[in-house]
Design a protein around this motif. Structure first.
Motif, PDB file in Angstrom:
ATOM      1  N   TYR A 222       0.832  -1.195   0.000  1.00  0.00           N
ATOM      2  CA  TYR A 222       0.000   0.000   0.000  1.00  0.00           C
ATOM      3  C   TYR A 222       0.872   1.252   0.000  1.00  0.00           C
ATOM      4  N   SER A 223       0.511   2.207  -0.855  1.00  0.00           N
ATOM      5  CA  SER A 223       1.209   3.489  -0.931  1.00  0.00           C
ATOM      6  C   SER A 223       0.172   4.592  -1.023  1.00  0.00           C
ATOM      7  N   PRO A 224      -0.031   5.363   0.050  1.00  0.00           N
ATOM      8  CA  PRO A 224      -1.018   6.449  -0.020  1.00  0.00           C
ATOM      9  C   PRO A 224      -0.673   7.482  -1.093  1.00  0.00           C
ATOM     10  N   GLU A 225       0.633   7.693  -1.338  1.00  0.00           N
ATOM     11  CA  GLU A 225       1.041   8.649  -2.370  1.00  0.00           C
ATOM     12  C   GLU A 225       0.623   8.169  -3.750  1.00  0.00           C
ATOM     13  N   LEU A 226       0.878   6.893  -4.053  1.00  0.00           N
ATOM     14  CA  LEU A 226       0.485   6.361  -5.362  1.00  0.00           C
ATOM     15  C   LEU A 226      -1.032   6.352  -5.503  1.00  0.00           C
ATOM     16  N   GLU A 227      -1.725   5.969  -4.459  1.00  0.00           N
ATOM     17  CA  GLU A 227      -3.185   5.942  -4.535  1.00  0.00           C
ATOM     18  C   GLU A 227      -3.737   7.333  -4.839  1.00  0.00           C
ATOM     19  N   LEU A 249      -4.925  -0.934  -3.632  1.00  0.00           N
ATOM     20  CA  LEU A 249      -5.467   0.354  -4.051  1.00  0.00           C
ATOM     21  C   LEU A 249      -6.957   0.368  -3.748  1.00  0.00           C
ATOM     22  N   HIS A 250      -7.457   1.502  -3.272  1.00  0.00           N
ATOM     23  CA  HIS A 250      -8.833   1.538  -2.773  1.00  0.00           C
ATOM     24  C   HIS A 250      -9.536   2.803  -3.246  1.00  0.00           C
ATOM     25  N   HIS A 251     -10.100   2.761  -4.428  1.00  0.00           N
ATOM     26  CA  HIS A 251     -10.904   3.887  -4.901  1.00  0.00           C
ATOM     27  C   HIS A 251     -12.020   3.325  -5.766  1.00  0.00           C
ATOM     28  N   GLU A 252     -13.192   3.924  -5.654  1.00  0.00           N
ATOM     29  CA  GLU A 252     -14.372   3.379  -6.339  1.00  0.00           C
ATOM     30  C   GLU A 252     -14.248   3.407  -7.851  1.00  0.00           C
ATOM     31  N   LYS A 253     -13.364   4.252  -8.380  1.00  0.00           N
ATOM     32  CA  LYS A 253     -13.218   4.314  -9.837  1.00  0.00           C
ATOM     33  C   LYS A 253     -12.115   3.403 -10.385  1.00  0.00           C
ATOM     34  N   PHE A 254     -11.436   2.697  -9.487  1.00  0.00           N
ATOM     35  CA  PHE A 254     -10.493   1.668  -9.935  1.00  0.00           C
ATOM     36  C   PHE A 254     -11.276   0.384 -10.202  1.00  0.00           C
ATOM     37  N   PRO A 325       7.245   4.279  -9.066  1.00  0.00           N
ATOM     38  CA  PRO A 325       6.029   4.833  -9.684  1.00  0.00           C
ATOM     39  C   PRO A 325       5.613   6.175  -9.094  1.00  0.00           C
ATOM     40  N   GLU A 326       5.782   6.346  -7.774  1.00  0.00           N
ATOM     41  CA  GLU A 326       5.400   7.606  -7.138  1.00  0.00           C
ATOM     42  C   GLU A 326       6.192   8.776  -7.715  1.00  0.00           C
ATOM     43  N   LYS A 404     -10.412  -1.663   2.744  1.00  0.00           N
ATOM     44  CA  LYS A 404      -9.095  -1.026   2.780  1.00  0.00           C
ATOM     45  C   LYS A 404      -8.079  -1.825   3.575  1.00  0.00           C
ATOM     46  N   ARG A 405      -8.387  -3.086   3.829  1.00  0.00           N
ATOM     47  CA  ARG A 405      -7.423  -3.941   4.533  1.00  0.00           C
ATOM     48  C   ARG A 405      -6.220  -4.185   3.639  1.00  0.00           C
ATOM     49  N   LYS A 406      -5.052  -4.246   4.240  1.00  0.00           N
ATOM     50  CA  LYS A 406      -3.821  -4.456   3.465  1.00  0.00           C
ATOM     51  C   LYS A 406      -3.681  -5.952   3.156  1.00  0.00           C
TER      52      LYS A 406
END
Length: 556
Positions: A222-227, A249-254, A325-326, A404-406
């Protein structure tokens, strides 16, 4: 009074480990590495762990390194003990997990003269390590200065490459000569290299001329910056982001459930949904179908972002971008226009259709592996780290939402060995509780992962026991074999359960064999207890492979 090894090479090694902040050391018992065990265990600031089985020990250390995000060290005696490290070394190599492998050895003159526990240890891991080093015996000329430089170089390489590095340490007898005081060694001037990156202008141009941009994110932490960066890319429907459970990664549009959407793609669908620019991030992807899709699609441009690995997985690689990637996306976002593209809407319509069918199917299933994964995904507390074993375990995980569990899984080599040991090592070093979800063969294969006195009481293990390697009833091909051959030699049917093992290793144990009991047990399974817990879900004879196949038939 403290007692340290008199071996100068060991004293230097310990000093440099301290200088670089490497504190976690997993030690397997033996005589040739006794100077290391004695010395390390006396050093303030070192966290030493005793794990008997070298294969398990290496995976435990790998889990620690993954949890702490810095190198962990392992040390063992000479001979066959060394090569028992190899499965974890290969996994760490392909996952880029920093592992410092410290193997004790007989003196160099003893190799190939049939001396006990003596094999060709020098460069034994060279195919799957980022560096192979051998120290000089203390009696050799200039050994102290040379060994200091060798160890420094090896440690810095482990940090730079974020992968396994091997130091072989020949030790002359006597092995148990000890001292009560240590010499003073100089402070180290660290020279770890850091890459600078500026984005080429041609990539900006390719972005703006591409109408169908797809980002595929494989296995990664998990990377909050990349997300946040990828969230910016999708907010105006500029790109399609495909991810997996272990992409974290945790976003509804992914688009998080790749196989839900593409498992039944036809050749015509490959053309309809193909990107013209593919950007891949992270490492191994679980879905074989997405590999088939993208290999068939042959995008015009394929960029891969990784500091170390640049694999041409989809046979279309055009840009090897050797950077985090970040860092890349922080540069890219400064130059590109985030315009809506119809390509996103094409995929969004597909997702709505398939997600609705997924929910319909959930209302039809009986007790099975599929049923278990659906219930488990809803019951796990949010603060748990989840480790999945390989084969069917991680494949089922892709079909469900774990919030959002890792999520973690050994997808470097994708073997079943070491899943339990890795999860236990991770749990030892992490403040949040850890859950391992594992199939029966993976669990029984790595029993020694529980031979570990450091497992915290908040560890939980869920075993879905279908009495065989059920993956071989799921993937195409194995069923062409005669049933007896398939059952005995490929799927390896069995009648074992984990009850006695749980008691032996100090775990609470619960077994369930029906949906009502599972629903009831899950309510209490994660509550605090004085012991770690194992929940074994017995789905033997429930035709779980057929349930999964019917799922994909239903999803057409």
């Amino acid at each position: 009074m403290k007692k340290y090894s008199s071996k100068r090479s060991i004293q230097i090694l310990a000093h440099l480990l301290q200088q670089y902040g490497i504190a976690d050391i997993v030690i397997s018992p033996g005589s040739r590495n006794a100077p290391l065990a004695i010395h390390f265990s006396e050093i303030d600031g070192f966290n030493c762990y005793s794990i008997v089985d070298e294969r398990s020990a290496a995976f435990v250390a790998m889990g620690m390194a993954k949890s702490e995000k810095k190198p962990a060290a392992i040390t063992c005696t000479s001979g066959s003990a060394v090569v028992n490290y190899y499965p974890a070394v290969t996994e760490a190599f392909y996952q880029n997990i920093p592992l410092l492998v410290l193997t004790a050895d007989r003196p160099t003159d003893f190799v190939d003269i049939f001396d006990g526990q003596t094999i060709r240890q020098k460069d034994v891991f060279h195919q799957h390590s980022y560096g192979d080093f051998q120290l000089l015996e203390d009696s050799k000329e200039n050994a102290e200065d040379i060994n200091f430089d060798i160890i420094k170089k090896a440690i810095e390489l482990c940090f730079e490459k974020q992968g396994p590095v091997h130091i072989n340490i020949p030790l002359e007898e006597p092995l148990y000569e000890l001292v009560s005081e240590l010499p003073t060694f100089p402070t180290v001037e660290k020279t770890i290299k850091h890459k600078e990156y500026e984005i080429p202008s041609n990539l900006i141009a390719e972005w703006h001329t591409s109408q169908r941009i797809m980002l595929l994110v494989g296995t990664r932490d998990y990377s909050p910056e990349l997300e946040n960066q990828l969230t910016q890319l999708v907010k105006n429907h500029s790109v399609v982001v495909l991810s997996e459970a272990n992409s974290n990664l945790h976003h509804e549009k992914f688009f998080k459930h790749i196989d839900r959407y593409i498992f039944n793609f036809t050749e015509e669908d490959y053309k309809t949904y193909a990107p013209d620019l593919l950007i891949t991030v992270g490492q191994n992807v679980v879905s074989k179908k997405v590999k088939q899709f993208l290999r068939s699609a042959r995008p015009k441009q394929h960029w891969h972002l990784d500091e170390v690995w640049q694999p041409d997985t989809y046979f279309s690689l055009t840009e090897k971008i050797e950077v985090k990637p970040e860092v890349f996306f922080s540069k890219l976002l400064k130059f590109i226009n985030l315009e809506p593209r119809p390509y996103y809407n094409l995929w969004d319509v597909l997702r709505d259709k398939k997600d609705a069918k997924h929910e319909q199917f959930l209302n039809t299933i009986d007790f099975s592996d599929f049923y278990f994964f659906n219930k488990a995904s809803q019951a796990i507390p949010e603060n748990y780290n989840i480790h999945f074993s390989n084969s069917s375990g991680i494949r089922y995980a892709q079909l469900f939402d774990f919030g959002k569990r890792k999520i973690y899984c050994n997808r470097g080599t994708s073997g079943i060995d070491g899943s339990t040991s890795t999860a236990m090592g991770f749990a030892i070093k992490n403040e949040n509780p850890t859950l391992l979800i594992t199939g029966d063969l993976s669990f029984f294969y790595d029993i020694n992962g529980l031979w570990n006195q450091y497992i915290p009481p908040f560890v939980r293990i869920m075993i879905f026991n279908n009495g065989e390697g059920n993956i071989f009833k799921i993937i195409p091909g194995p069923r062409n074999a005669n049933p007896n051959t398939l059952d005995e030699f490929i799927a390896t049917k069995h009648r074992k359960n984990a009850e006695s093992l749980a008691k032996h290793f100090g775990f609470s144990y619960i077994r369930v064999e029906d949906e009502l009991t599972l629903d009831r047990v899950l309510e209490n399974f994660f509550k605090p207890d004085a012991q770690p817990k194992i929940l074994e879900v017995n789905t033997l004879g429930k035709n779980s492979a057929d349930v999964l196949k019917s799922y994909f038939e239903f999803m057409k």
